[in-house]
Scaffold this motif. Structure first.
Motif, PDB file in Angstrom:
ATOM      1  N   UNK A 103       0.837  -1.207   0.000  1.00  0.00           N
ATOM      2  CA  UNK A 103       0.000   0.000   0.000  1.00  0.00           C
ATOM      3  C   UNK A 103       0.871   1.256   0.000  1.00  0.00           C
ATOM      4  N   UNK A 104       1.939   1.230   0.782  1.00  0.00           N
ATOM      5  CA  UNK A 104       2.823   2.390   0.846  1.00  0.00           C
ATOM      6  C   UNK A 104       3.492   2.644  -0.505  1.00  0.00           C
ATOM      7  N   UNK A 105       3.903   1.552  -1.165  1.00  0.00           N
ATOM      8  CA  UNK A 105       4.545   1.702  -2.469  1.00  0.00           C
ATOM      9  C   UNK A 105       3.597   2.294  -3.510  1.00  0.00           C
ATOM     10  N   UNK A 106       2.325   2.004  -3.379  1.00  0.00           N
ATOM     11  CA  UNK A 106       1.341   2.550  -4.321  1.00  0.00           C
ATOM     12  C   UNK A 106       0.900   3.957  -3.928  1.00  0.00           C
ATOM     13  N   UNK A 107       1.230   4.380  -2.709  1.00  0.00           N
ATOM     14  CA  UNK A 107       0.812   5.678  -2.212  1.00  0.00           C
ATOM     15  C   UNK A 107       1.933   6.674  -2.167  1.00  0.00           C
ATOM     16  N   UNK A 108       2.362   7.016  -0.951  1.00  0.00           N
ATOM     17  CA  UNK A 108       3.309   8.121  -0.805  1.00  0.00           C
ATOM     18  C   UNK A 108       4.697   7.809  -1.349  1.00  0.00           C
ATOM     19  N   UNK A 109       5.024   6.534  -1.534  1.00  0.00           N
ATOM     20  CA  UNK A 109       6.350   6.200  -2.057  1.00  0.00           C
ATOM     21  C   UNK A 109       6.316   5.793  -3.534  1.00  0.00           C
ATOM     22  N   UNK A 110       5.221   6.072  -4.203  1.00  0.00           N
ATOM     23  CA  UNK A 110       5.096   5.608  -5.593  1.00  0.00           C
ATOM     24  C   UNK A 110       6.160   6.234  -6.497  1.00  0.00           C
ATOM     25  N   UNK A 111       6.414   7.520  -6.332  1.00  0.00           N
ATOM     26  CA  UNK A 111       7.404   8.160  -7.208  1.00  0.00           C
ATOM     27  C   UNK A 111       8.789   7.562  -6.987  1.00  0.00           C
ATOM     28  N   UNK A 112       9.103   7.249  -5.727  1.00  0.00           N
ATOM     29  CA  UNK A 112      10.401   6.632  -5.436  1.00  0.00           C
ATOM     30  C   UNK A 112      10.490   5.250  -6.057  1.00  0.00           C
ATOM     31  N   UNK A 113       9.437   4.442  -5.893  1.00  0.00           N
ATOM     32  CA  UNK A 113       9.446   3.093  -6.464  1.00  0.00           C
ATOM     33  C   UNK A 113       9.500   3.135  -7.981  1.00  0.00           C
ATOM     34  N   UNK A 114       8.830   4.105  -8.579  1.00  0.00           N
ATOM     35  CA  UNK A 114       8.881   4.239 -10.039  1.00  0.00           C
ATOM     36  C   UNK A 114      10.305   4.489 -10.502  1.00  0.00           C
ATOM     37  N   UNK A 115      10.999   5.401  -9.820  1.00  0.00           N
ATOM     38  CA  UNK A 115      12.398   5.696 -10.184  1.00  0.00           C
ATOM     39  C   UNK A 115      13.268   4.468 -10.015  1.00  0.00           C
ATOM     40  N   UNK A 116      13.088   3.741  -8.926  1.00  0.00           N
ATOM     41  CA  UNK A 116      13.904   2.551  -8.685  1.00  0.00           C
ATOM     42  C   UNK A 116      13.639   1.465  -9.720  1.00  0.00           C
ATOM     43  N   UNK A 270      -0.731  -0.162 -10.549  1.00  0.00           N
ATOM     44  CA  UNK A 270      -0.673   1.211 -11.008  1.00  0.00           C
ATOM     45  C   UNK A 270       0.650   1.665 -11.577  1.00  0.00           C
ATOM     46  N   UNK A 271       1.516   0.711 -11.975  1.00  0.00           N
ATOM     47  CA  UNK A 271       2.814   1.057 -12.563  1.00  0.00           C
ATOM     48  C   UNK A 271       2.827   0.609 -14.028  1.00  0.00           C
ATOM     49  N   UNK A 272       1.938   1.182 -14.821  1.00  0.00           N
ATOM     50  CA  UNK A 272       1.756   0.700 -16.184  1.00  0.00           C
ATOM     51  C   UNK A 272       2.667   1.389 -17.197  1.00  0.00           C
ATOM     52  N   UNK A 273       3.235   2.522 -16.853  1.00  0.00           N
ATOM     53  CA  UNK A 273       3.984   3.313 -17.835  1.00  0.00           C
ATOM     54  C   UNK A 273       5.459   3.413 -17.490  1.00  0.00           C
ATOM     55  N   UNK A 274       6.039   2.329 -17.015  1.00  0.00           N
ATOM     56  CA  UNK A 274       7.456   2.341 -16.678  1.00  0.00           C
ATOM     57  C   UNK A 274       8.311   2.452 -17.931  1.00  0.00           C
ATOM     58  N   UNK A 275       9.323   3.274 -17.862  1.00  0.00           N
ATOM     59  CA  UNK A 275      10.295   3.390 -18.955  1.00  0.00           C
ATOM     60  C   UNK A 275      11.638   2.920 -18.423  1.00  0.00           C
ATOM     61  N   UNK A 276      11.955   1.663 -18.679  1.00  0.00           N
ATOM     62  CA  UNK A 276      13.172   1.079 -18.112  1.00  0.00           C
ATOM     63  C   UNK A 276      14.426   1.691 -18.736  1.00  0.00           C
ATOM     64  N   UNK A 277      15.418   1.894 -17.897  1.00  0.00           N
ATOM     65  CA  UNK A 277      16.711   2.372 -18.398  1.00  0.00           C
ATOM     66  C   UNK A 277      17.351   1.296 -19.266  1.00  0.00           C
ATOM     67  N   UNK A 278      18.164   1.748 -20.200  1.00  0.00           N
ATOM     68  CA  UNK A 278      18.884   0.817 -21.067  1.00  0.00           C
ATOM     69  C   UNK A 278      19.833  -0.043 -20.236  1.00  0.00           C
ATOM     70  N   UNK A 279      19.889  -1.342 -20.478  1.00  0.00           N
ATOM     71  CA  UNK A 279      20.848  -2.191 -19.740  1.00  0.00           C
ATOM     72  C   UNK A 279      22.274  -1.719 -19.965  1.00  0.00           C
ATOM     73  N   UNK A 280      23.046  -1.684 -18.915  1.00  0.00           N
ATOM     74  CA  UNK A 280      24.435  -1.264 -19.031  1.00  0.00           C
ATOM     75  C   UNK A 280      25.214  -2.325 -19.817  1.00  0.00           C
ATOM     76  N   UNK A 281      25.974  -1.870 -20.782  1.00  0.00           N
ATOM     77  CA  UNK A 281      26.803  -2.763 -21.591  1.00  0.00           C
ATOM     78  C   UNK A 281      28.208  -2.188 -21.680  1.00  0.00           C
ATOM     79  N   UNK A 282      29.177  -3.053 -21.770  1.00  0.00           N
ATOM     80  CA  UNK A 282      30.559  -2.605 -21.911  1.00  0.00           C
ATOM     81  C   UNK A 282      31.411  -3.763 -22.381  1.00  0.00           C
ATOM     82  N   UNK A 283      32.608  -3.423 -22.810  1.00  0.00           N
ATOM     83  CA  UNK A 283      33.632  -4.417 -23.103  1.00  0.00           C
ATOM     84  C   UNK A 283      34.754  -4.231 -22.082  1.00  0.00           C
TER      85      UNK A 283
END
Length: 539
Positions: A103-116, A270-283
């Motif tokens: 419930x907390x993740x869907x409420x006051x901490x939603x913006x934080x969870x979205x970023x994470x 309620x997290x339907x529009x997540x835009x995932x960061x590109x996976x880190x890649x390197x050589x």
């Protein structure tokens, strides 16, 4: 892009073996996940190549080596889902404590969870490859979200660092080096490997109970064992309800379980529009001797900040001196160019700067003559205001070549992202004694940190600092942590932890941490203690 990587851990083994058998190397690991014994979920199996190169895996699963028909079917199958990295192999619970955090993740901490969650796309794929190779549930990689929010440069008030928040002593036990030049706790792959092995050890210690293992990752195995003895139960929820664990640990497991509920069905929460960061890649390239990151950037054709970003474990401007064949990460597609140019670069041209710690008798003129450089260049690079007043112990960066930059001096300030000190809002009925016990500090510490007199009364609503001030001794420019040596000490009659700590110049809390001891532990003659002591204090 993410949807195909997601399928590496989602499709049945038969599909993987049929479609990818010609390109994925053998052998494979059968990762058998034993559910928490308080749950009824059946065991599951995920098949992952034990030595799969992440770049090859990415290439395959992005469709580069899949038939168009299979690629289209994968697109169709996954289209309805906001595509998070794989979830589904860890035993969940609907305990009220879990639901409260959901419930907390869907409420006051939603913006934080979205970023994470969006940041998870950058790091989870590689973390899960490491966990798969260690035979762990892939869902456990989400523990890094609870620890640090997937911030590789996180540094806590308790001096824990990196995505997995290792304190220095535990990190050393699992092979993570931390000195003036580097901090392996910030290295994505090294720290994840250490976390995986630590979790495996905890899982074994607590007889295959993942909830207890996760709780011990937070509190330490000694405290969890003590809680089990005090309560007479090995069920985590009994321990949580019995008042035998710290609040932080009671909340730690439910936080992870709530995050996994959400990650398994983000749309439903309620997290339907997540835009995932590109996976880190390197050589990865090998530098034979100390090499400045400016050189790496120039030879690879990449920006200096990009090289720093890909190598967060490197605190300074170069690879550590005296370390041969150091592995440096460069952007994908640049390794071959770097190798060709580096092979033609003489060793003496791989470094443009030298660190010199000021000693008694040093003058800028003497240093300039010794290193055959200009006094004015030393003054300019180090922003020296009074050349006649050099501070003993200060680090000077000496420019060995023309065309120097301020980057080495800038790197003297550490790049950790520090968390704030913990605070607590006083509730009705609280006392300094109860607050000190709750946060495992002393009443005297609370009085000092909050400038309380001996007669001060607490007021409901009053905010108290309940953690130590953050110490930057090991990271400040001009200071270097002392090298340590491992000592096995055999307890003698009359010994106390305080006396042993004083003898070897370590504190009692460190001794407890290194040896998994509770505060109530009574030393026995003949008992052996492992100590990580400053060099020169082995006896």
């Amino acid at each position: 892009m993410y949807r195909y990587f997601y399928l590496l851990f989602f499709l049945v083994p038969g599909l993987i073996s049929c479609q990818l058998g010609s390109v994925v190397p053998d052998p494979v690991i059968d990762v058998k996940v034993k559910p928490n014994r308080t749950e009824t979920d059946p065991a599951q199996t995920t098949v992952v190549p034990s030595d799969a190169d992440p770049l090859l895996v990415h290439s395959i699963l992005k469709g580069h080596e899949l038939s168009s028909g299979l690629s289209e079917s994968l697109d169709s199958f996954l289209q309805p889902q906001p595509l998070l990295p794989y979830v589904g192999d860890f035993p969940l619970s609907d305990h009220p404590r879990v639901m409260a955090f959901l419930d907390r993740y869907q409420g006051r901490q939603k913006s934080t969870l979205t970023a994470w969650l969006q940041r998870s796309g950058r790091y989870l794929p590689k973390m899960q490859l490491v966990f798969a190779s260690e035979g762990l549930p892939l869902d456990l990689a989400y523990l890094a979200m609870i620890e640090s929010g997937f911030n590789v440069r996180a540094y806590s008030w308790a001096h824990a660092a990196g995505p997995w928040q290792f304190i220095e002593s535990t990190g050393q036990m699992y092979g993570l080096k931390n000195d003036w030049w580097q901090d392996d706790r910030l290295d994505l792959e090294h720290s994840t490997r250490a976390a995986a092995r630590f979790l495996k050890d905890l899982y074994k210690r607590f007889d295959g109970d993942w909830y207890l293992a996760v709780a011990a990752y937070n509190a330490g195995p000694g405290r969890v064992s003590q809680a089990i003895r005090a309560s007479g139960s090995r069920d985590f929820w009994d321990l949580a309800d019995g008042g035998v664990l710290r609040t932080e640990t009671i909340e730690y497991v439910p936080k992870l379980l709530a995050a996994l509920h959400l990650a398994r069905d983000p749309q439903a929460y309620g997290f339907a529009d997540l835009e995932l960061a590109e996976p880190i890649d390197y050589e990865v390239v090998t530098v034979e001797s100390q090499t400045d990151l400016e050189i790496v950037a120039e030879l690879s054709g990449a920006g200096y900040q990009k090289i720093k970003e890909l190598n967060p474990a490197l605190k300074r401007w170069s690879t550590p001196p005296g370390v041969k064949n150091y592995q440096v990460r460069v952007p994908v597609g640049t390794a071959e160019q770097f190798k060709q140019l580096y092979a033609d670069l003489p060793a003496e041209q791989r470094v443009r700067y030298h660190r010199h710690q000021i000693k008694s008798g040093d003058t800028l003129l003497l240093l300039a003559k010794r290193y055959q450089i200009q006094v004015d260049d030393i003054i300019a690079l180090n922003n020296i205001s009074n050349p006649r007043a050099l501070q003993l112990g200060r680090d000077l960066i000496l420019p060995l070549r023309e065309g120097f930059t301020q980057r080495p001096v800038e790197s003297l300030a550490d790049g950790y992202v520090r968390s704030r000190r913990r605070s607590y809002t006083v509730q009705s009925g609280d006392s300094l004694w109860s607050i000190a016990r709750r946060f495992e500090v002393t009443e005297k510490q609370l009085r000092v940190w909050n400038t309380l007199g001996w007669s001060n009364m607490l007021r409901p609503g009053q905010v108290l600092l309940v953690s130590q001030p953050s110490s930057r001794v090991a990271q400040q420019a001009g200071t270097s942590p002392q090298p340590t040596a491992e000592v096995i000490y055999q307890v003698e009659p009359g010994d106390t932890l305080w006396g042993i700590g004083r003898r070897f110049a370590v504190n009692t809390d460190q001794i407890r941490q290194w040896n998994d001891l509770t505060r109530e532990h009574i030393l026995r003659p003949g008992q052996k203690l492992t100590l990580l002591v400053p060099a020169g204090r082995q006896g």
